[in-house]
Design a protein around this motif. Structure first.
Motif, PDB file in Angstrom:
ATOM      1  N   PRO A   1       0.826  -0.946   0.086  1.00  0.00           N
ATOM      2  CA  PRO A   1      -0.006  -0.073  -0.043  1.00  0.00           C
ATOM      3  C   PRO A   1       0.797   1.246  -0.092  1.00  0.00           C
ATOM      4  O   PRO A   1       1.684   1.267   0.466  1.00  0.00           O
ATOM      5  N   GLU A   2       0.490   2.249  -0.768  1.00  0.00           N
ATOM      6  CA  GLU A   2       0.890   3.673  -0.823  1.00  0.00           C
ATOM      7  C   GLU A   2      -0.282   4.305  -0.380  1.00  0.00           C
ATOM      8  O   GLU A   2      -1.240   4.653  -1.320  1.00  0.00           O
ATOM      9  N   VAL A   3      -0.144   5.388   0.606  1.00  0.00           N
ATOM     10  CA  VAL A   3      -1.104   6.464   0.830  1.00  0.00           C
ATOM     11  C   VAL A   3      -1.124   7.623  -0.171  1.00  0.00           C
ATOM     12  O   VAL A   3       0.101   7.989  -0.439  1.00  0.00           O
ATOM     13  N   GLU A   4      -2.282   8.069  -0.745  1.00  0.00           N
ATOM     14  CA  GLU A   4      -2.263   9.184  -1.704  1.00  0.00           C
ATOM     15  C   GLU A   4      -2.792  10.330  -0.885  1.00  0.00           C
ATOM     16  O   GLU A   4      -3.912  10.083  -0.349  1.00  0.00           O
ATOM     17  N   LYS A   5      -2.310  11.564  -1.062  1.00  0.00           N
ATOM     18  CA  LYS A   5      -3.063  12.768  -0.483  1.00  0.00           C
ATOM     19  C   LYS A   5      -3.099  12.796   1.064  1.00  0.00           C
ATOM     20  O   LYS A   5      -3.674  13.512   1.488  1.00  0.00           O
ATOM     21  N   GLY A   6      -2.392  12.002   1.741  1.00  0.00           N
ATOM     22  CA  GLY A   6      -2.429  12.157   3.048  1.00  0.00           C
ATOM     23  C   GLY A   6      -3.317  11.709   3.755  1.00  0.00           C
ATOM     24  O   GLY A   6      -4.536  11.287   3.354  1.00  0.00           O
ATOM     25  N   GLU A   7      -3.116  11.360   5.099  1.00  0.00           N
ATOM     26  CA  GLU A   7      -4.439  10.909   5.912  1.00  0.00           C
ATOM     27  C   GLU A   7      -5.000  12.220   6.555  1.00  0.00           C
ATOM     28  O   GLU A   7      -4.217  13.256   6.895  1.00  0.00           O
ATOM     29  N   ARG A   8      -6.478  11.909   7.016  1.00  0.00           N
ATOM     30  CA  ARG A   8      -7.217  12.926   7.539  1.00  0.00           C
ATOM     31  C   ARG A   8      -7.371  12.417   8.858  1.00  0.00           C
ATOM     32  O   ARG A   8      -7.885  11.296   9.175  1.00  0.00           O
ATOM     33  N   TRP A   9      -6.797  12.980  10.019  1.00  0.00           N
ATOM     34  CA  TRP A   9      -6.883  12.662  11.602  1.00  0.00           C
ATOM     35  C   TRP A   9      -8.096  13.412  12.189  1.00  0.00           C
ATOM     36  O   TRP A   9      -8.210  14.499  12.340  1.00  0.00           O
ATOM     37  N   ASN A  10      -8.870  12.280  12.605  1.00  0.00           N
ATOM     38  CA  ASN A  10     -10.110  12.594  13.275  1.00  0.00           C
ATOM     39  C   ASN A  10     -10.278  12.123  14.694  1.00  0.00           C
ATOM     40  O   ASN A  10      -9.982  10.942  14.727  1.00  0.00           O
ATOM     41  N   ILE A  11      -9.977  13.007  15.865  1.00  0.00           N
ATOM     42  CA  ILE A  11     -10.305  12.460  17.179  1.00  0.00           C
ATOM     43  C   ILE A  11     -12.016  12.465  17.611  1.00  0.00           C
ATOM     44  O   ILE A  11     -12.515  13.399  17.370  1.00  0.00           O
ATOM     45  N   LYS A  12     -12.174  11.251  17.914  1.00  0.00           N
ATOM     46  CA  LYS A  12     -13.663  10.887  18.160  1.00  0.00           C
ATOM     47  C   LYS A  12     -13.989  10.910  19.483  1.00  0.00           C
ATOM     48  O   LYS A  12     -15.160  11.374  19.812  1.00  0.00           O
ATOM     49  N   GLU A  13     -13.071  10.534  20.453  1.00  0.00           N
ATOM     50  CA  GLU A  13     -13.484  10.595  22.078  1.00  0.00           C
ATOM     51  C   GLU A  13     -12.170  10.685  22.585  1.00  0.00           C
ATOM     52  O   GLU A  13     -11.184  10.328  22.295  1.00  0.00           O
ATOM     53  N   ILE A  14     -12.520  11.600  23.707  1.00  0.00           N
ATOM     54  CA  ILE A  14     -11.274  11.638  24.768  1.00  0.00           C
ATOM     55  C   ILE A  14     -12.023  11.394  26.038  1.00  0.00           C
ATOM     56  O   ILE A  14     -12.801  12.532  26.607  1.00  0.00           O
ATOM     57  N   ASN A  15     -11.671  10.659  26.979  1.00  0.00           N
ATOM     58  CA  ASN A  15     -11.745  10.666  28.327  1.00  0.00           C
ATOM     59  C   ASN A  15     -10.304  10.322  29.081  1.00  0.00           C
ATOM     60  O   ASN A  15      -9.446  10.376  28.521  1.00  0.00           O
ATOM     61  N   SER A  16     -10.673  10.178  30.556  1.00  0.00           N
ATOM     62  CA  SER A  16      -9.714  10.104  31.403  1.00  0.00           C
ATOM     63  C   SER A  16      -8.876   8.901  31.038  1.00  0.00           C
ATOM     64  O   SER A  16      -7.625   8.511  31.551  1.00  0.00           O
ATOM     65  N   ASN A  17      -9.345   7.639  30.445  1.00  0.00           N
ATOM     66  CA  ASN A  17      -8.785   6.339  30.321  1.00  0.00           C
ATOM     67  C   ASN A  17      -8.237   6.242  28.922  1.00  0.00           C
ATOM     68  O   ASN A  17      -7.485   5.516  28.731  1.00  0.00           O
TER      69      ASN A  17
ATOM     70  N   ARG B   1      -6.843   7.541   1.339  1.00  0.00           N
ATOM     71  CA  ARG B   1      -7.234   6.604   0.112  1.00  0.00           C
ATOM     72  C   ARG B   1      -5.514   6.070   0.211  1.00  0.00           C
ATOM     73  O   ARG B   1      -4.719   6.943   0.118  1.00  0.00           O
ATOM     74  N   VAL B   2      -5.582   4.723  -0.679  1.00  0.00           N
ATOM     75  CA  VAL B   2      -4.440   3.888  -0.650  1.00  0.00           C
ATOM     76  C   VAL B   2      -4.421   3.268  -2.025  1.00  0.00           C
ATOM     77  O   VAL B   2      -5.206   2.713  -2.479  1.00  0.00           O
ATOM     78  N   ARG B   3      -3.289   3.359  -2.844  1.00  0.00           N
ATOM     79  CA  ARG B   3      -3.034   2.478  -3.894  1.00  0.00           C
ATOM     80  C   ARG B   3      -2.297   1.213  -3.626  1.00  0.00           C
ATOM     81  O   ARG B   3      -1.139   1.333  -3.061  1.00  0.00           O
ATOM     82  N   CYS B   4      -2.884   0.186  -4.037  1.00  0.00           N
ATOM     83  CA  CYS B   4      -2.386  -1.096  -3.644  1.00  0.00           C
ATOM     84  C   CYS B   4      -2.163  -1.865  -5.052  1.00  0.00           C
ATOM     85  O   CYS B   4      -2.633  -1.522  -6.223  1.00  0.00           O
ATOM     86  N   LYS B   5      -1.381  -2.897  -4.950  1.00  0.00           N
ATOM     87  CA  LYS B   5      -0.984  -3.630  -6.084  1.00  0.00           C
ATOM     88  C   LYS B   5      -2.244  -4.506  -6.575  1.00  0.00           C
ATOM     89  O   LYS B   5      -2.984  -5.033  -5.727  1.00  0.00           O
ATOM     90  N   GLY B   6      -2.502  -4.692  -7.870  1.00  0.00           N
ATOM     91  CA  GLY B   6      -3.734  -5.312  -8.152  1.00  0.00           C
ATOM     92  C   GLY B   6      -3.379  -6.579  -8.896  1.00  0.00           C
ATOM     93  O   GLY B   6      -2.396  -7.099  -9.066  1.00  0.00           O
TER      94      GLY B   6
END
Length: 812
Positions: free
Chosen positions: A220-236, A245-250
Motif C-alpha cells: 500500500p501507498e497512501v495518496e494525498k495524506g491521512e485525515r486525522w479525526n479524534i472521536k472521543e477523549i476521556n480520562s482513560n 485513500r491508498v493505492r495497492c498492487k492489483g
C-alpha cells in the motif's frame, strides 16, 4: 455565376439548419427552463486545528447554523487554554470570523468572540473561568461577501489526557503496518484470535493476524495524506479515526485504489510511560474505476468491498445499478455501457473536500428498463446543495443519460442523524411524483409537483410502524397507541393503494414486519395487561398472523399459555420473543419461530464472493449467463439543473428518550432502550449519549474498583420499597425525577459504568426477588439483599446466572 449560386444555396441550407435547431430546441424545452450541467466543483473553505505538529479534525463547512446537540462528530483537545484554528480558504475572501462556545445541550452560550480580518490562523482564547471545566461545543463562523459558513467540533480540556503520546503511538503503528516494519510493536499490540476473519482485507481488527493487519502483499501507498479525526477523549483512553485513500498492487489492473477508515482506541499510562492498543478496526473499499478492467466473463468485478453492497436489477436482468465506495454506478449489458450515475469525488480525485464521506446512497426503485430512483442522504460535498445536510432524491434516466433532482429534504441535524433516522423511511413514486418520508414519528406525503404536504399519521413511536425491506410498503397503527389501536393500515407507497388489518374492540393489533409483500402482525387482548419483571406495563400478544397482498390470512401462530412480547424478522423467518404469565407478571421464556414459504424471487444477477492469492476475498456481481464484451463504454451522465428546485423542510422534534450509540468513529444506532444501546456500544467499544449529549455509558472509562459509600439512605429506601413489592421502574423513577434506565439484557460487567456514577442498579432474580448492585472490584460485583440488608459479592458471571430467570432484567 455558378460559384455565387453555390454560395447562396449553402447559405440557405445553413439558415434552414439554424432555424430547425432553434425550433427543435424551443418545442422540446417549451415550458421547461431546466438545463444540464456538471455538478460543479466544491467551493467552501475548510477548518482544522494544530496540535503540536498534528493537523487534526478537518471540518467541512455548513450552509446554515446546525442543531448543537447533534454535532458531535469530532472532539478537539485544548491545552494551555488556547486553540489554534487553521483556515484553508480555497479562494474565498473571508472578511471576518467568530467563534462561540456552547454547553453540550446547546442551551447555554458561554462565550462569543469576533475576529476581524482573519488570516490563515486564528487563536481562540479559552481562558475564561470555568469555561473548560466540562466538554463543550465550538461553533466557528466564517463570513464571506454573500454567505456565512459554519463549522462544529466538541472541545475538551486535555491537559492530563496524554494526547501527544497517544497520537505518536497511533502514527507509529499506522506507518509500521503500512510498511510491514518488523519489530515495530504491531505484532505485540494486536490480539489474534478466532474472532478475526483472516480470509479478507476488507475488514481487519485487533483480532486479525499480523499479515492482514500489515496489508499482506498489497504494497500500500497512501495518496494525498491521512485525515486525522479524534472521536472521543476521556480520562482513560483516546479514540482516533484516520481516513485516507491508498493505492495497492492489483491483479486485473496494475494497481487499485481503496477508501480506508482506520480506527484506534489507545490508553497511555503516564507513570509507566507505556501506551496500549485497546481496539483496532480497519475497513477498506475498492474504488470502482470503469476505465480499468472491471468486467470478466462472469460479471462485474467489485474487488475488495463489503459483501452486502446495495444493488438493484431490472426485470429482464440486463441492467444493474449498484453502490460502490459511496458512488452509484449502472451497467447495461445490452448496450455494453457503464455509467457513473452519482459521485461527489471529482474525476481526478484531486480535491480533498470531495473525498470526505459523510453521506450514503440509498437505492429506492428501478423500473423495467433500468431507470433508477435513488436518494443521497447526509452531507452534500458540492453541487447546488453544497454545505447542506438532508436527503436529495434523484431520477436517473438511462435513455437521456441524465440525473434529475426531484426534491431535496433539508435538515439542521448532523449527517449521521439523517443517515440513521430520516433515511429509515424515504420513498419516491415516479409514476405519481409523490414523496414519502417518516420524520420523528410523523409520516408525510409530499406532492412534488403541487408542493403540497400532508401528514398521514402523527406521533408514532418506533414500535407502531414497520417498513418492508425494499421500502415500498409501510404499515402503521392508525387509531390509537401501541396498546389500544384496533386497526393497522398497510400502504403501498409506489401505487398509493392501501389495505388494512383489524382486530376486535377489546383487542389491539400491532405491526411486526414484512416477509416480502406479506404483512406480519400481532394481536393482544387488553384484558391480558400486566407487568414485566422490571415493573413496566405490557400487553403481550396472544397470536401472530401473516396477511398477504390480497388481505388473506396465510398463517397464524398461537400457543396456549404462552405470549409474545415482540418479534424480529430476517429473510423468511419470524423470531418470537415469548413470555409466560405468573399472576400479573410476565417472565421471559424460550423463543419460537415462524417460517414463511414465500420464496424471494431470484435474479440472474447476484452478489458472489470469490478469492485470489493476492487480494483474497473479493465480491463480484455475477451474471448467470455471463458477459461477452469486457470493454464497456464509460458514460458520465449530466445533472439536470432545476431553475426552481423543490426544497422541503419538515418539523423535526428531538425526543429526549432516545439513546445514541457511537463507536468506531461514527453513529452506529439510535435506540429507545438504554440496555439495547449499551450492548451495542460495548460491541463497538463506544459510548452512549442521550438526546442532549449527556453521557449514559462509556466503554472502559470507569474506576477499576468502586463502591457506593455516600448513599446508604437511598439504598435503604430502595430495599424497603422492594420488600413492599413495588415495581423497580416506579422506585427508580421516583428517585430520579421521573427518569430511569431499562438495562435489561446487559451483562453484569456492562453495568459497572452505571454503578461507578454513584447509581445503584436493581437486578431481578425472578418475578418476586431482587438484589441491589452497589459496587464492584476487578472480578466481583457487590450487592445488597433487600430482604436481609446483607452485603455479598459474586463474580460477574455468577450474577449473570442469578438474574437469568428474569431475562437479565436490570433497572437503573
Amino acid at each position: 455565376m455558378k460559384w455565387k449560386n453555390r454560395l447562396i444555396e449553402a447559405g440557405v441550407l445553413i439558415i434552414v439548419f439554424i432555424i430547425a435547431v432553434l425550433g427543435f430546441s424551443y418545442y422540446t424545452n417549451k415550458g421547461n427552463d431546466n438545463m444540464t450541467a456538471d455538478m460543479g466543483a466544491a467551493t467552501y473553505p475548510q477548518v482544522s486545528f494544530s496540535y503540536q505538529g498534528y493537523a487534526l479534525n478537518m471540518l467541512s463547512g455548513y450552509a446554515k447554523a446546525m442543531d448543537i446537540p447533534a454535532m458531535r462528530d469530532t472532539i478537539t483537545p485544548v491545552t494551555n487554554q488556547r486553540l489554534e484554528i487553521n483556515v484553508q480558504a480555497y479562494g474565498n475572501k473571508i472578511s471576518s470570523a467568530s467563534y462561540t462556545i456552547y454547553t453540550l445541550d446547546g442551551e447555554e452560550k458561554l462565550k462569543e468572540e469576533k475576529v476581524k480580518n482573519p488570516g490563515e490562523n486564528i487563536t481562540a482564547d479559552l481562558s475564561d473561568e470555568g469555561l473548560m471545566d466540562e466538554e463543550r461545543v465550538l461553533e466557528i463562523s466564517l463570513y464571506t461577501e454573500d454567505k456565512t459558513i459554519y463549522f462544529y467540533t466538541r472541545i475538551v480540556n486535555a491537559s492530563d489526557a496524554s494526547v501527544m503520546e497517544c497520537l505518536d503511538y497511533i502514527r507509529n503503528f499506522h506507518e509500521s503496518a503500512l510498511g510491514k516494519v518488523e519489530g515495530a510493536g504491531v505484532g505485540a499490540a494486536i490480539e489474534p484470535s478466532e474472532e478475526g476473519d483472516n480470509t479478507s482485507f476488507q475488514h481487519v481488527t485487533i483480532h486479525s493476524d499480523y499479515d492482514h493487519v500489515s496489508w499482506g502483499s498489497l504494497e500500500p501507498e497512501v495518496e494525498k495524506g491521512e485525515r486525522w479525526n479524534i472521536k472521543e477523549i476521556n480520562s482513560n483512553s483516546i479514540s482516533v479515526q484516520l481516513e485516507y485513500r491508498v493505492r495497492c498492487k492489483g491483479e486485473e489492473n496494475e494497481t487499485d485504489i481503496y477508501a480506508v477508515k482506520e480506527f484506534f482506541r489507545v490508553r497511555h499510562i503516564a507513570d509507566a510511560q507505556k501506551t496500549y492498543l485497546l481496539n483496532y478496526d480497519r475497513t477498506m473499499e475498492q474504488i470502482f474505476d470503469a476505465t480499468k478492467q472491471v468486467l470478466n466473463e462472469k460479471g462485474v468485478l467489485l474487488g475488495i468491498t463489503p459483501k452486502n453492497i446495495s444493488y438493484m436489477v431490472n426485470d429482464d436482468g440486463s441492467v444493474v445499478s449498484f453502490v460502490a465506495a459511496n458512488e452509484l454506478w449502472n451497467y447495461n449489458k445490452d448496450t455494453d455501457e457503464v455509467s457513473q450515475v452519482f459521485s461527489f469525488a471529482d474525476a481526478e480525485n484531486s480535491d480533498v473536500r470531495n473525498l470526505v464521506t459523510k453521506h450514503e446512497i440509498k437505492l429506492l426503485e428501478m423500473d423495467e428498463t433500468g431507470n433508477t430512483i435513488f436518494a443521497v442522504c447526509g452531507y452534500m460535498n458540492r453541487g447546488s446543495h453544497e454545505g447542506e445536510v438532508g436527503i436529495a432524491v434523484y431520477y436517473y434516466d438511462m435513455e437521456k443519460n441524465s440525473v434529475e433532482e426531484k426534491v431535496f429534504i433539508s435538515s439542521d441535524k448532523s449527517y449521521e442523524n439523517v443517515i440513521n433516522e430520516m433515511s429509515k423511511l424515504v420513498y419516491y413514486s415516479a409514476s405519481r411524483n409523490m414523496l414519502y418520508i417518516m420524520v420523528e414519528g410523523t409520516l408525510y406525503e409530499f406532492d412534488v409537483e403541487m408542493e403540497e404536504n400532508t401528514a398521514l399519521v402523527e406521533a408514532l413511536n418506533e414500535d407502531q410502524y414497520v417498513v418492508s425491506e425494499d421500502g415500498h410498503l409501510v404499515a402503521y397503527q392508525e387509531n390509537g397507541d401501541l396498546n389500544t389501536a384496533t386497526k393497522v393500515v398497510v400502504k403501498n407507497l409506489e401505487s398509493g393503494k392501501e389495505r388494512t388489518a383489524e382486530c376486535e374492540s377489546d383487542e389491539c393489533i400491532r405491526p411486526l414486519g414484512f416477509v416480502k409483500n406479506d404483512f406480519v402482525y400481532g394481536v393482544a387482548k387488553t384484558a391480558d395487561t400486566g407487568k414485566t419483571v422490571s415493573g413496566e406495563m405490557t400487553v403481550p400478544m396472544y397470536k401472530v398472523g401473516i396477511q398477504n397482498s390480497k388481505s388473506e390470512i396465510v398463517k397464524t401462530y398461537q400457543a396456549d399459555g404462552t405470549y409474545v412480547l415482540d418479534a424480529y424478522l430476517k429473510d423468511n423467518m419470524v423470531t418470537l420473543n415469548r413470555a409466560v404469565k405468573d399472576g400479573n407478571t410476565y417472565t421471559s421464556t424460550s423463543q419460537d419461530y415462524i417460517t414463511n414459504n414465500t420464496e424471494k424471487e431470484k435474479s440472474n444477477i447476484y452478489l458472489e464472493s470469490y478469492a485470489t492469492d493476492l487480494k483474497e476475498t473479493q465480491v463480484r456481481l455475477t451474471f448467470e449467463d455471463g458477459i461477452s464484451d469486457k470493454d464497456p463504454k464509460v458514460l458520465r451522465p449530466k445533472q439536470i439543473v432545476m431553475e426552481d428546485p423543490v426544497v422541503v423542510e419538515f418539523e423535526d422534534v428531538t425526543h429526549a428518550d432516545k439513546y445514541y450509540v457511537y463507536g468506531y468513529g461514527q453513529l452506529q444506532a439510535c435506540c429507545e432502550k438504554a440496555g439495547e444501546a449499551i450492548r451495542l456500544a460495548d460491541s463497538y467499544s463506544g459510548v452512549v449519549v442521550d438526546a442532549t449529549q449527556n453521557y449514559v455509558w462509556e466503554r472502559g472509562n470507569r474506576d477499576l474498583q468502586y463502591t457506593i459509600t455516600d448513599k446508604d439512605d437511598v439504598i435503604q429506601r430502595i430495599a424497603d420499597r422492594l420488600k413492599q413489592k413495588e415495581a423497580p421502574v416506579d422506585i427508580m423513577k421516583s428517585l430520579n425525577d421521573d427518569r430511569y434506565l431499562d438495562l435489561t439484557g446487559c451483562a453484569t460487567e456492562e453495568l459497572l459504568y452505571i454503578i461507578n456514577q454513584g447509581s445503584p442498579v436493581i437486578g431481578m432474580l425472578n418475578a418476586e426477588n431482587s438484589v441491589i448492585l452497589i459496587g464492584y472490584t476487578d472480578t466481583v460485583v457487590i450487592y445488597v439483599d433487600p430482604e436481609t440488608g446483607e452485603r455479598s459479592s459474586v463474580t460477574y458471571e455468577e450474577m449473570d446466572q442469578m438474574t437469568q430467570g428474569s431475562g437479565n432484567t436490570y433497572i437503573g
